[in-house]
Design a protein around this motif. Sequence first.
Motif, mmCIF file in Angstrom:
data_model
loop_
_atom_site.group_PDB
_atom_site.id
_atom_site.type_symbol
_atom_site.label_atom_id
_atom_site.label_comp_id
_atom_site.label_asym_id
_atom_site.label_seq_id
_atom_site.Cartn_x
_atom_site.Cartn_y
_atom_site.Cartn_z
ATOM 1 N N GLY A 62 44.086 -27.829 26.547
ATOM 2 C CA GLY A 62 45.375 -28.190 27.138
ATOM 3 C C GLY A 62 46.026 -29.336 26.386
ATOM 4 N N GLU A 63 46.573 -30.285 27.130
ATOM 5 C CA GLU A 63 47.275 -31.410 26.508
ATOM 6 C C GLU A 63 46.333 -32.381 25.804
ATOM 7 O OE1 GLU A 63 50.585 -33.173 28.723
ATOM 8 O OE2 GLU A 63 50.336 -31.526 30.146
ATOM 9 N N ASN A 64 45.030 -32.267 26.030
ATOM 10 C CA ASN A 64 44.046 -33.115 25.358
ATOM 11 C C ASN A 64 43.534 -32.479 24.072
ATOM 12 O OD1 ASN A 64 44.094 -35.035 27.465
ATOM 13 N ND2 ASN A 64 42.739 -33.746 28.655
ATOM 14 N N LYS A 65 44.250 -31.500 23.572
ATOM 15 C CA LYS A 65 43.836 -30.727 22.413
ATOM 16 C C LYS A 65 43.605 -31.609 21.197
ATOM 17 C CE LYS A 65 45.721 -27.274 19.301
ATOM 18 N NZ LYS A 65 45.109 -27.993 18.220
ATOM 19 N N PRO A 66 42.449 -31.438 20.539
ATOM 20 C CA PRO A 66 42.248 -32.134 19.261
ATOM 21 C C PRO A 66 43.024 -31.399 18.168
ATOM 22 C CG PRO A 66 40.339 -30.785 19.767
ATOM 23 C CD PRO A 66 41.269 -30.676 20.940
ATOM 24 N N SER A 67 43.122 -31.983 16.996
ATOM 25 C CA SER A 67 43.791 -31.272 15.908
ATOM 26 C C SER A 67 42.969 -30.027 15.576
ATOM 27 C CB SER A 67 43.943 -32.169 14.682
ATOM 28 O OG SER A 67 42.678 -32.446 14.134
ATOM 29 N N CYS A 68 43.642 -28.991 15.112
ATOM 30 C CA CYS A 68 42.965 -27.712 14.827
ATOM 31 C C CYS A 68 41.825 -27.897 13.825
ATOM 32 C CB CYS A 68 43.962 -26.689 14.302
ATOM 33 S SG CYS A 68 45.149 -26.165 15.557
ATOM 34 N N LYS A 69 42.029 -28.803 12.891
ATOM 35 C CA LYS A 69 41.014 -29.061 11.862
ATOM 36 C C LYS A 69 39.718 -29.595 12.487
ATOM 37 C CE LYS A 69 41.034 -32.447 8.371
ATOM 38 N NZ LYS A 69 41.818 -33.192 7.393
ATOM 39 N N GLN A 70 39.835 -30.371 13.559
ATOM 40 C CA GLN A 70 38.689 -30.999 14.220
ATOM 41 C C GLN A 70 38.106 -30.145 15.344
ATOM 42 O OE1 GLN A 70 37.586 -34.033 13.387
ATOM 43 N NE2 GLN A 70 39.253 -34.914 12.216
ATOM 44 N N CYS A 71 38.840 -29.172 15.831
ATOM 45 C CA CYS A 71 38.485 -28.438 17.043
ATOM 46 C C CYS A 71 37.236 -27.571 16.870
ATOM 47 C CB CYS A 71 39.659 -27.557 17.467
ATOM 48 S SG CYS A 71 39.452 -26.869 19.112
ATOM 49 N N PRO A 72 36.319 -27.619 17.834
ATOM 50 C CA PRO A 72 35.121 -26.779 17.769
ATOM 51 C C PRO A 72 35.396 -25.317 18.121
ATOM 52 C CG PRO A 72 35.072 -28.123 19.741
ATOM 53 C CD PRO A 72 36.274 -28.546 18.951
ATOM 54 N N ILE A 73 36.546 -25.053 18.765
ATOM 55 C CA ILE A 73 36.926 -23.689 19.130
ATOM 56 C C ILE A 73 37.907 -23.177 18.086
ATOM 57 C CG2 ILE A 73 38.026 -22.243 20.876
ATOM 58 C CD1 ILE A 73 37.312 -24.467 22.902
ATOM 59 N N HIS A 109 46.808 -38.518 14.963
ATOM 60 C CA HIS A 109 46.165 -37.599 15.908
ATOM 61 C C HIS A 109 44.936 -36.943 15.291
ATOM 62 C CE1 HIS A 109 45.747 -34.842 19.229
ATOM 63 N NE2 HIS A 109 45.760 -33.823 18.399
ATOM 64 N N ASP A 110 44.992 -36.694 13.999
ATOM 65 C CA ASP A 110 43.886 -36.054 13.280
ATOM 66 C C ASP A 110 42.632 -36.934 13.262
ATOM 67 O OD1 ASP A 110 42.992 -33.792 11.940
ATOM 68 O OD2 ASP A 110 43.369 -34.666 9.973
ATOM 69 N N LYS A 111 42.802 -38.244 13.406
ATOM 70 C CA LYS A 111 41.677 -39.188 13.368
ATOM 71 C C LYS A 111 41.042 -39.433 14.732
ATOM 72 C CE LYS A 111 42.185 -39.935 8.993
ATOM 73 N NZ LYS A 111 41.391 -39.110 8.131
ATOM 74 N N LYS A 112 41.683 -38.974 15.803
ATOM 75 C CA LYS A 112 41.147 -39.204 17.151
ATOM 76 C C LYS A 112 39.891 -38.371 17.374
ATOM 77 C CE LYS A 112 45.402 -40.559 19.379
ATOM 78 N NZ LYS A 112 46.351 -40.312 20.438
ATOM 79 N N THR A 113 39.045 -38.850 18.274
ATOM 80 C CA THR A 113 37.808 -38.133 18.582
ATOM 81 C C THR A 113 38.104 -36.909 19.452
ATOM 82 O OG1 THR A 113 37.411 -39.495 20.522
ATOM 83 C CG2 THR A 113 36.401 -40.218 18.462
ATOM 84 N N ILE A 114 37.206 -35.953 19.388
ATOM 85 C CA ILE A 114 37.358 -34.727 20.164
ATOM 86 C C ILE A 114 36.952 -35.018 21.606
ATOM 87 C CG2 ILE A 114 36.586 -32.346 20.420
ATOM 88 C CD1 ILE A 114 35.920 -32.457 17.393
ATOM 89 N N PRO A 115 37.846 -34.733 22.572
ATOM 90 C CA PRO A 115 37.492 -35.005 23.970
ATOM 91 C C PRO A 115 36.421 -34.037 24.467
ATOM 92 C CG PRO A 115 39.612 -33.897 23.849
ATOM 93 C CD PRO A 115 39.182 -34.178 22.438
ATOM 94 N N GLU A 116 35.637 -34.502 25.424
ATOM 95 C CA GLU A 116 34.618 -33.660 26.051
ATOM 96 C C GLU A 116 35.329 -32.638 26.934
ATOM 97 O OE1 GLU A 116 30.834 -32.395 26.508
ATOM 98 O OE2 GLU A 116 31.366 -34.172 25.347
ATOM 99 N N ARG A 117 34.995 -31.392 26.758
ATOM 100 C CA ARG A 117 35.623 -30.311 27.532
ATOM 101 C C ARG A 117 35.094 -30.332 28.974
ATOM 102 N NH1 ARG A 117 38.485 -26.783 29.107
ATOM 103 N NH2 ARG A 117 38.177 -24.550 29.008
ATOM 104 N N ASN A 118 36.017 -30.283 29.941
ATOM 105 C CA ASN A 118 35.602 -30.258 31.345
ATOM 106 C C ASN A 118 36.485 -29.308 32.151
ATOM 107 O OD1 ASN A 118 37.971 -31.695 32.206
ATOM 108 N ND2 ASN A 118 37.014 -33.570 31.461
ATOM 109 N N LYS A 119 36.151 -29.100 33.409
ATOM 110 C CA LYS A 119 36.851 -28.119 34.241
ATOM 111 C C LYS A 119 38.259 -28.557 34.638
ATOM 112 C CE LYS A 119 32.744 -25.933 35.958
ATOM 113 N NZ LYS A 119 31.952 -25.491 37.078
#
Length: 135
Positions: A62-73, A109-119
């Motif tokens: 959602g709005e907490n999306k990491p940059s695509c380069k960093q994203c685990p999905i 934004h690309d340097k920010k950490t990836i947020p923990e995914r939650n419900k």
Amino acid sequence: MNKETDFRLLGRLDSEFKTITAMIDIYCAKHHQINTLKFQRCNNCDQFRTYVKQRLDRCPYGENKPSCKQCPIHCYKPQQKIMSQTIMRYSGPKMIVKHPIMAIKHLIHDKKTIPERNKEMLSNHQKRKALLNKK
């Protein structure tokens, strides 16, 4: 009006969509425009832009999306992922000159950490559905 593409992205997703749209326009203007006075995005680039909007809309972060380069999905299909990388490699360095504020925000934004995914994280699509159900 197309139900598939006529929707609003919320928060950070909207600014990310505007950034990738600017990058697509820079790439398309150089690679697909042949002696035209007025810029008009080519059909392939416009379809890719629509695809990107749909992927952003359904991002599980959602709005907490990491940059695509960093994203685990990895939500892009292989062909679109290659196109995205090609566009970003070409347009990225040119963004500093053409759209400096967007470029700097994207780099930060690309340097920010990836947020923990939650419900509690809802995609833009899920939020829109919830708003429609409340009405």
